[in-house]
Design an enzyme around this catalytic site. Sequence first.
Site, PDB file in Angstrom:
ATOM      1  N   GLU A  14      -6.904   4.713   1.995  1.00 27.87           N
ATOM      2  CA  GLU A  14      -7.909   5.133   2.974  1.00 27.87           C
ATOM      3  C   GLU A  14      -8.432   6.531   2.662  1.00 27.87           C
ATOM      4  O   GLU A  14      -9.640   6.776   2.684  1.00 27.87           O
ATOM      5  CB  GLU A  14      -7.312   5.143   4.389  1.00 27.87           C
ATOM      6  CG  GLU A  14      -6.628   3.855   4.790  1.00 27.87           C
ATOM      7  CD  GLU A  14      -5.137   3.888   4.571  1.00 27.87           C
ATOM      8  OE1 GLU A  14      -4.399   3.635   5.534  1.00 27.87           O
ATOM      9  OE2 GLU A  14      -4.714   4.185   3.435  1.00 27.87           O
ATOM     10  N   SER A  30      26.898 -15.831  -6.666  1.00 32.93           N
ATOM     11  CA  SER A  30      27.347 -14.748  -5.790  1.00 32.93           C
ATOM     12  C   SER A  30      26.216 -14.256  -4.892  1.00 32.93           C
ATOM     13  O   SER A  30      26.408 -14.047  -3.691  1.00 32.93           O
ATOM     14  CB  SER A  30      27.884 -13.579  -6.630  1.00 32.93           C
ATOM     15  OG  SER A  30      29.035 -13.965  -7.347  1.00 32.93           O
ATOM     16  N   CYS A  69      -1.362   5.320   8.099  1.00 33.95           N
ATOM     17  CA  CYS A  69      -0.180   6.092   8.467  1.00 33.95           C
ATOM     18  C   CYS A  69      -0.555   7.302   9.323  1.00 33.95           C
ATOM     19  O   CYS A  69      -1.650   7.843   9.221  1.00 33.95           O
ATOM     20  CB  CYS A  69       0.576   6.541   7.220  1.00 33.95           C
ATOM     21  SG  CYS A  69      -0.320   7.734   6.207  1.00 33.95           S
ATOM     22  N   ALA A  92      16.322 -19.388 -16.256  1.00 33.51           N
ATOM     23  CA  ALA A  92      15.681 -20.253 -17.251  1.00 33.51           C
ATOM     24  C   ALA A  92      16.702 -21.333 -17.586  1.00 33.51           C
ATOM     25  O   ALA A  92      17.798 -21.029 -18.089  1.00 33.51           O
ATOM     26  CB  ALA A  92      15.298 -19.460 -18.492  1.00 33.51           C
ATOM     27  N   CYS A 108      -3.097   9.559   7.066  1.00 28.70           N
ATOM     28  CA  CYS A 108      -4.435   8.993   6.861  1.00 28.70           C
ATOM     29  C   CYS A 108      -5.238   8.998   8.166  1.00 28.70           C
ATOM     30  O   CYS A 108      -6.476   9.031   8.136  1.00 28.70           O
ATOM     31  CB  CYS A 108      -4.328   7.570   6.315  1.00 28.70           C
ATOM     32  SG  CYS A 108      -3.773   7.508   4.603  1.00 28.70           S
TER      33      CYS A 108
END
Length: 362
Positions: A46, A298, A69, A148, A78
């Site tokens: 912005e 895991s 923000c 893969a 901003c």
Amino acid sequence: MRMALDLAKKGLGTTNPNPMVGAVIVKDNRVIACAYHKRVGTLHAEALALKIAGEKSKGATLYVNLEPCCHFGRTPPCTDAIIKSKIKRVFCSMKDPNPLNNGKGIEILRRNGIEVDVGLLRSEAERLNEVFIKYITKNLPFVTLKMAESLDGKIATRTGDSKWISSIVSRDYVHRLRSQVDAVLVGINTILNDDPLLSSRRSRSPVKVVLDPELKIPERAKIFSKASPGLNIVAVHKKSLQKKSIVEKANRITKKGCLVMAFSGENGRIDLGELLKELAGLEIAHLLVEGGGEIAASFLEGNFVDRVLFFIAPKIIGGRDAISSVEGLGVAKVKDSIILKDIEIKRIGGDILVKGYVHRDN
């Protein structure tokens, strides 16, 4: 707004741990300025678009895919720049999930007489910044599991040979992916068996994380070489550091510029939840897990995986002793399987890529 989203995508891989944001300023049905957040520490989208527009922004409409923000971070708020520019109306796709902002920026703009509309292309905006949303709300990295495998689910033969299961096109795709994440994680067996570089052929290489409870990593491993730039993190179990020889080796590895981090955990395994929190503390917002079948199990069993990428090659390896893509104990009943949602299937060279998100009830 679609233009703003497309602009935001240009920041993929360079803005973490910040969000990807694009901004478009429109006046008299004409785009007068547009910009995107390029990297951490630079002007937000912005502010940059307003700087480009200059005085022309008075009375204009701003389109941005994330709430502006209102707090001081690496750059000024901003909202201050928007108010000063005399923008008349703001469209933003979604509220900023950052607790420091989270609707406050919208309130500030409205209090200063700026009309704000929220929700335009919200789902697209949320998907675009899924990494940022997880990181800023959970204080944990977004975890992508990549595998893969052959058509019959093997990642190596019974002798341990794994080069190469996927096509060169798929491997190039992974190198591009590595340049877009913050860190790549493997287990020590991957280092011992394959000795990979874990680098990217692109301009940006990720942090490399090795799960190595007993610090078995060779001091001449390729990830320590100049051919594999970037920070290395070796995660060890706290109990292993009770041995003098391990401490001495850790000190030698540290001198190579490697970060050795100690974690607790049961049965000699590293507590992955603890590890992920520490990685988030190092501003690692997106973690790519590339380990073997046990590492995959895991992370999946611990409910740490957000997204999976499975590259399936048109090869049949066979063998009851061949290594599967997901090992571990596994579920006892099919109904307890991990379910994926939002599935995408595409051809990558001669392989098939299956991409999906782990379904969670919460």
